[in-house]
Write an enzyme that holds these catalytic residues in place. Sequence first.
Site, mmCIF file in Angstrom:
data_model
loop_
_atom_site.group_PDB
_atom_site.id
_atom_site.type_symbol
_atom_site.label_atom_id
_atom_site.label_comp_id
_atom_site.label_asym_id
_atom_site.label_seq_id
_atom_site.Cartn_x
_atom_site.Cartn_y
_atom_site.Cartn_z
ATOM 1 N N GLY A 52 0.885 -1.165 0.000
ATOM 2 C CA GLY A 52 0.000 0.000 0.000
ATOM 3 C C GLY A 52 0.917 1.207 0.000
ATOM 4 O O GLY A 52 1.807 1.300 -0.831
ATOM 5 N N GLU A 53 0.741 2.048 0.976
ATOM 6 C CA GLU A 53 1.607 3.229 1.081
ATOM 7 C C GLU A 53 2.084 3.274 2.521
ATOM 8 O O GLU A 53 1.289 3.419 3.451
ATOM 9 C CB GLU A 53 0.787 4.456 0.686
ATOM 10 C CG GLU A 53 1.605 5.524 0.004
ATOM 11 C CD GLU A 53 2.388 6.329 1.027
ATOM 12 O OE1 GLU A 53 3.596 6.544 0.809
ATOM 13 O OE2 GLU A 53 1.798 6.703 2.052
ATOM 14 N N SER A 54 3.389 3.145 2.690
ATOM 15 C CA SER A 54 3.905 2.905 4.035
ATOM 16 C C SER A 54 3.595 4.048 5.009
ATOM 17 O O SER A 54 3.290 3.811 6.184
ATOM 18 C CB SER A 54 5.404 2.629 3.983
ATOM 19 O OG SER A 54 6.071 3.638 3.276
ATOM 20 N N CYS A 84 6.194 -5.382 0.440
ATOM 21 C CA CYS A 84 6.304 -4.062 -0.191
ATOM 22 C C CYS A 84 6.211 -2.963 0.875
ATOM 23 O O CYS A 84 7.120 -2.860 1.690
ATOM 24 C CB CYS A 84 5.273 -3.909 -1.308
ATOM 25 S SG CYS A 84 5.753 -2.612 -2.452
ATOM 26 N N ARG A 104 12.696 3.377 -0.028
ATOM 27 C CA ARG A 104 11.393 3.479 -0.714
ATOM 28 C C ARG A 104 11.555 3.792 -2.192
ATOM 29 O O ARG A 104 12.474 4.510 -2.577
ATOM 30 C CB ARG A 104 10.563 4.597 -0.083
ATOM 31 C CG ARG A 104 10.120 4.286 1.303
ATOM 32 C CD ARG A 104 9.249 5.407 1.841
ATOM 33 N NE ARG A 104 7.974 5.445 1.147
ATOM 34 C CZ ARG A 104 7.064 6.402 1.335
ATOM 35 N NH1 ARG A 104 7.296 7.383 2.162
ATOM 36 N NH2 ARG A 104 5.917 6.359 0.684
ATOM 37 N N ILE A 133 5.793 -3.193 -7.544
ATOM 38 C CA ILE A 133 5.015 -1.965 -7.795
ATOM 39 C C ILE A 133 5.576 -0.853 -6.909
ATOM 40 O O ILE A 133 5.426 -0.903 -5.689
ATOM 41 C CB ILE A 133 3.513 -2.181 -7.488
ATOM 42 C CG1 ILE A 133 2.957 -3.372 -8.287
ATOM 43 C CG2 ILE A 133 2.718 -0.900 -7.781
ATOM 44 C CD1 ILE A 133 1.560 -3.805 -7.878
ATOM 45 N N ARG A 134 6.253 0.103 -7.545
ATOM 46 C CA ARG A 134 6.921 1.178 -6.773
ATOM 47 C C ARG A 134 7.599 0.592 -5.528
ATOM 48 O O ARG A 134 7.414 1.066 -4.399
ATOM 49 C CB ARG A 134 5.911 2.276 -6.390
ATOM 50 C CG ARG A 134 5.410 3.054 -7.606
ATOM 51 C CD ARG A 134 4.506 4.199 -7.234
ATOM 52 N NE ARG A 134 3.315 3.762 -6.516
ATOM 53 C CZ ARG A 134 2.258 3.207 -7.091
ATOM 54 N NH1 ARG A 134 2.238 3.020 -8.396
ATOM 55 N NH2 ARG A 134 1.232 2.832 -6.374
ATOM 56 N N HIS A 169 5.078 -8.360 -4.577
ATOM 57 C CA HIS A 169 3.693 -8.667 -4.173
ATOM 58 C C HIS A 169 3.371 -10.141 -4.434
ATOM 59 O O HIS A 169 2.795 -10.461 -5.470
ATOM 60 C CB HIS A 169 2.722 -7.779 -4.959
ATOM 61 C CG HIS A 169 2.707 -6.365 -4.501
ATOM 62 N ND1 HIS A 169 1.761 -5.880 -3.615
ATOM 63 C CD2 HIS A 169 3.527 -5.328 -4.779
ATOM 64 C CE1 HIS A 169 2.002 -4.599 -3.379
ATOM 65 N NE2 HIS A 169 3.067 -4.243 -4.071
ATOM 66 N N GLU A 171 1.099 -11.858 -3.386
ATOM 67 C CA GLU A 171 -0.356 -12.105 -3.400
ATOM 68 C C GLU A 171 -0.964 -11.839 -4.776
ATOM 69 O O GLU A 171 -2.126 -12.147 -5.004
ATOM 70 C CB GLU A 171 -1.043 -11.257 -2.322
ATOM 71 C CG GLU A 171 -1.238 -9.778 -2.643
ATOM 72 C CD GLU A 171 0.042 -8.942 -2.580
ATOM 73 O OE1 GLU A 171 1.153 -9.504 -2.389
ATOM 74 O OE2 GLU A 171 -0.064 -7.714 -2.744
HETATM 75 N N1 GLN Z 1 5.884 2.897 -2.745
HETATM 76 C C1 GLN Z 1 5.141 2.468 -1.605
HETATM 77 C C2 GLN Z 1 5.738 3.050 -0.318
HETATM 78 O O1 GLN Z 1 6.793 3.575 -0.365
HETATM 79 C C3 GLN Z 1 5.094 0.960 -1.526
HETATM 80 C C4 GLN Z 1 4.379 0.430 -2.745
HETATM 81 C C5 GLN Z 1 3.662 -0.858 -2.531
HETATM 82 O O2 GLN Z 1 3.418 -1.312 -1.414
HETATM 83 N N2 GLN Z 1 3.249 -1.429 -3.625
HETATM 84 O O3 GLN Z 1 5.134 2.970 0.716
#
Ligand code: GLN
Length: 199
Positions: A52-54, A84, A104, A133-134, A169, A171
């Site tokens: 997600g987004e940390s 992630c 990150r 993903i990112r 990921h 999952e």
């Molecule tokens: N870029 C996100 C972060 O820095 C992590 C991306 C992800 O969980 N797919 O939190």
Amino acid sequence: MAEAGALKVGVLALQGDFEAHAEALRQLGGEPREVRMPEDMEGLDALVIPGGESTTIGKMIDSAGLEPALRDHHEAGRPVLGTCAGLIVCDAEHLGFIDATARRNAFGRQLQSFEADLEVEGAGDEPLRAVFIRAPWVERHGPGVEVLASYQDHPVAIREGSVLACAFHPELTDDPRFHAIFMAMTTAARERAGEEARR
Ligand code: GLN
């Protein structure tokens, strides 16, 4: 008997792709439970912190008052899987569950999202298709951290004690092997806890 029944695995469901993790755990015979409040942590054998987004996940852990319950879970030796953003949340600069520091969005703008075949320690000879993903990578890690997989010479899957973490990921593909490593750690941890209780 404490260790009877399916493994109960919490999936932090504050943000991100928790549904897909729950499905992967179910396929492996686990009993997933969405975790949003401290009470949801009760009786869990293991916990997944999804992507997600940390920064957002960290804030939501704070506002839900979840941190003490997460720390108790970890200190009791119950396994944690961080994927992630979940890897970042577990790192030394955040919850400190693993002696490693994530960088990150480490793969840069050109490589926001990509797939790669990884050799993963403990997953057999067949390469594992990994979706990034990112994604972060592991910038630094202590001597107690085992590197299970690397991509372009950067660790992307690590383990230390009861904590397993990866930058990709697992999952989002049909390959159950990474979750299977986690479920095996969880089975072993529950057996250990059962033995200690009988002593
Ligand atoms: N870029 C996100 C972060 O820095 C992590 C991306 C992800 O969980 N797919 O939190």
